[in-house]
Enzyme design. Structure first.
Site, PDB file in Angstrom:
ATOM      1  CG  HIS A   1      -1.703   1.236   1.426  1.00 12.73           C
ATOM      2  ND1 HIS A   1      -2.568   1.813   0.517  1.00 12.73           N
ATOM      3  CD2 HIS A   1      -1.648   2.091   2.481  1.00 12.73           C
ATOM      4  CE1 HIS A   1      -3.020   2.956   1.011  1.00 12.73           C
ATOM      5  NE2 HIS A   1      -2.482   3.144   2.197  1.00 12.73           N
TER       6      HIS A   1
ATOM      7  CG  HIS B   1       0.366   7.201   4.196  1.00 15.03           C
ATOM      8  ND1 HIS B   1       0.860   6.425   3.184  1.00 15.03           N
ATOM      9  CD2 HIS B   1      -0.895   6.756   4.433  1.00 15.03           C
ATOM     10  CE1 HIS B   1      -0.067   5.559   2.812  1.00 15.03           C
ATOM     11  NE2 HIS B   1      -1.140   5.725   3.555  1.00 15.03           N
TER      12      HIS B   1
ATOM     13  CD  GLU C   1      -3.574   6.956  13.701  1.00 19.15           C
ATOM     14  OE1 GLU C   1      -2.632   7.525  14.290  1.00 19.15           O
ATOM     15  OE2 GLU C   1      -4.767   7.101  14.012  1.00 19.15           O
ATOM     16  CG  ASP C   2      -2.950   2.227  10.086  1.00 18.68           C
ATOM     17  OD1 ASP C   2      -3.718   2.379  11.053  1.00 18.68           O
ATOM     18  OD2 ASP C   2      -3.154   2.702   8.959  1.00 18.68           O
TER      19      ASP C   2
ATOM     20  CG  ASP D   1      -4.208   6.825   2.098  1.00 17.78           C
ATOM     21  OD1 ASP D   1      -3.784   5.651   2.123  1.00 17.78           O
ATOM     22  OD2 ASP D   1      -5.022   7.264   2.930  1.00 17.78           O
TER      23      ASP D   1
ATOM     24  CG  ASP E   1     -18.728  15.651 -23.182  1.00 22.10           C
ATOM     25  OD1 ASP E   1     -19.835  15.083 -23.053  1.00 22.10           O
ATOM     26  OD2 ASP E   1     -18.158  16.235 -22.243  1.00 22.10           O
TER      27      ASP E   1
HETATM   28 MN    MN Z   1      -3.023   4.563   3.876  1.00 17.08          MN
END
Ligand code: MN
Length: 492
Positions: free
Chosen positions: A49, A73, A77-78, A141, A263
């Site tokens: 990821h 990123h 947090e994770d 993300d 279009d």
């Molecule tokens: Mn993420």
């Protein structure tokens, strides 16, 4: 070498910008370690990821710091990383971007009451205003999360997809990132409106197939037409993003009729110079009759608020079919696809006067450029609140009761309607309040009871020796902080 890292390094070789590859490798290894043993719900290892997010950012031609932040990123947090490690190993800029992304991610925008929604949206805008790169990482993300949305529980799928349609896609559009907006919407569409998506897909399958053959033929004719005078012209063809078609069909004048959408398949002419855009338009109209009343739009002379520039025309193409054409330069094309990211990159180039050392610390964002960006953000907010076409307009409406106000350095402050330079001073720092003797707004002197407007830049005139506020100020200060502090000082 890990194949994911190889992919990432390959994507770096596509960007024209100088990139610190060693730092990227270090960040990747750091992320790999922090996410060790973790899996995505797809069953794949987690590092996939952040690697994808970083590749997207590299393809958007963003700088080393942003790509590094993309890799890191989720590590705090994770993953198993500590914020302090991020700070010591990658410096304050990267840490600040990662922190901003986490903050935005924690702000839930769906399922909340209207009041919470507005407050949360404001918080999000404030985080973004501090560093544009936060939102670019967030968009990358979100893009990857949508691409892997099928692995999430159904309820989460709808929630993420809806939030994308309500917030992130309009945001990408307001930032001028047209291509990203289209991608986000098309990924979210099947989750939010599954039946309508299937219907439209079935309805358009044949039309798109026919249209592609037709437009390929038209493209050959156009290239032959341009060859003598504008040999460098390139013609791209594209078919309309499905979600964008869905919203267009919903407009009353189209009443769901696909025949009214011209279009569906369009051609885009890309040239080197502005004069060549008009020359190409002349050549086209000389051979293919423009459709009366549908008109020509000159977004080169009159750019859209998000900076979009192009010439648009609708002509009777071969066999009398109506075709939409867009004509633009390469630079305009880049702006149309990448919007503010393209712009930001340009700002950074202009700031190259700063020493390389400073660039590494992220000072590349020269204050006046930062100011330009935050001002654009304020303009965006204003536009959002007045744009009825958006379903969310009702929700955004409440934002009108607040203003974003800026320091000369581009720091942003969120103040209620009616706030004055005195309120601003107390918002910056309570000690600053009593020292105010005057104020300039957007370079002009104003009285202290002047009511600040969205996007104003406030420069205070202060006297450091002054210790007490004036009792008059209570007649016009509106914020609780300012009023409380003034009353306190006057009592003592
Ligand atoms: Mn993420």
């Amino acid at each position: 070498m890990n194949p994911l890292l190889t992919d990432l390094l390959d994507s770096l070789s596509l960007t024209p910008r100088p990139i610190d590859r060693d730092l990227i490798v270090r960040a990747w290894e750091f992320a790999d370690l922090a996410h060790h043993g973790q899996k995505r719900l797809s069953g794949q290892s987690y590092i996939l990821h952040p690697t994808q997010v970083a590749i997207t950012l590299a393809l958007w031609n963003l700088d080393t710091q942003t790509i590094v932040a993309g890799l890191l990123h989720d590590t705090v947090e994770d993953g198993g990383a500590a914020k302090e490690d991020l700070l010591t190993q990658f410096g304050p800029t990267v840490t600040r971007i990662v922190d901003g992304v986490t903050k935005i991610t924690d702000i839930r925008l769906t399922g909340s009451t209207e009041k919470e929604f507005v407050e949360n949206l404001r918080k999000m805008l404030l985080v973004m205003a501090r560093d544009l790169r936060v939102i670019l990482v967030k968009l990358a993300d979100r893009l990857h999360n949508l691409q892997t949305l099928q692995f999430l529980p159904a309820e989460k799928q709808v929630e993420n997809a809806r939030e994308t349609l309500e917030i992130y896609a309009p945001l990408a559009e307001r930032l001028g990132m047209g291509e990203v907006k289209g991608q986000l919407e098309d990924l979210a569409f099947p989750y939010v409106y599954p039946q309508k998506y299937q219907d439209l897909l079935a309805q358009t399958k044949e039309l798109f197939a026919q249209g592609e053959k037709y437009i390929a033929k038209f493209k050959r004719e156009l290239l032959a037409l341009f060859k003598p005078q504008i040999p460098s012209a390139v013609v791209n063809t594209r078919h309309k993003h499905l979600y964008s078609l869905f919203t267009k069909l919903k407009r009353p004048e189209n009443a769901g009729d696909l025949a009214k959408v011209y279009d569906l398949i369009a051609a885009r002419v890309i040239v080197d110079m502005v004069e060549e855009c008009y020359a190409a338009l002349g050549l086209i109209h000389g051979k293919y009759h423009p459709v009366p009343y549908l008109g020509v739009s000159d977004f080169i002379a009159n750019p859209k608020p998000n900076g979009y520039q192009s010439l648009h025309t609708k002509v009777f193409g071969p066999e009398g079919r109506i075709v939409e054409l867009q004509i633009r330069t390469r630079a305009m094309h880049r702006q149309a696809e990448m919007g503010i990211a393209a712009h930001w990159q340009y700002s950074e180039v202009k700031a190259q006067g700063v020493s390389g050392d400073k660039l590494e610390q992220g000072v590349s964002f020269a204050p006046q450029n930062k100011l330009a960006w935050v001002k654009q953000l304020a303009a965006w907010q204003k536009e959002l609140t007045s744009d009825q076409e958006y379903l969310t307009a009702l929700k955004f409406d409440a934002l009108q009761h607040r203003n974003l106000v800026f320091s000369p350095k581009g720091d942003v402050y969120d103040l209620p309607k009616g706030a004055t330079p005195i309120d601003y001073a107390y918002a910056v720092h309570t000690d600053l309040g009593p020292q105010v003797t005057g104020a300039k707004v957007n370079g002009k002197l104003v009285s202290l009871d002047y009511q600040l407007k969205n996007g104003d830049v406030v420069d205070l005139v202060i006297n450091r020796k002054r210790k007490n506020p004036s009792s008059d100020w209570l007649n016009f200060a509106v914020t609780t902080t300012a009023r409380r502090q003034i009353q306190k000082s006057l009592k003592s």
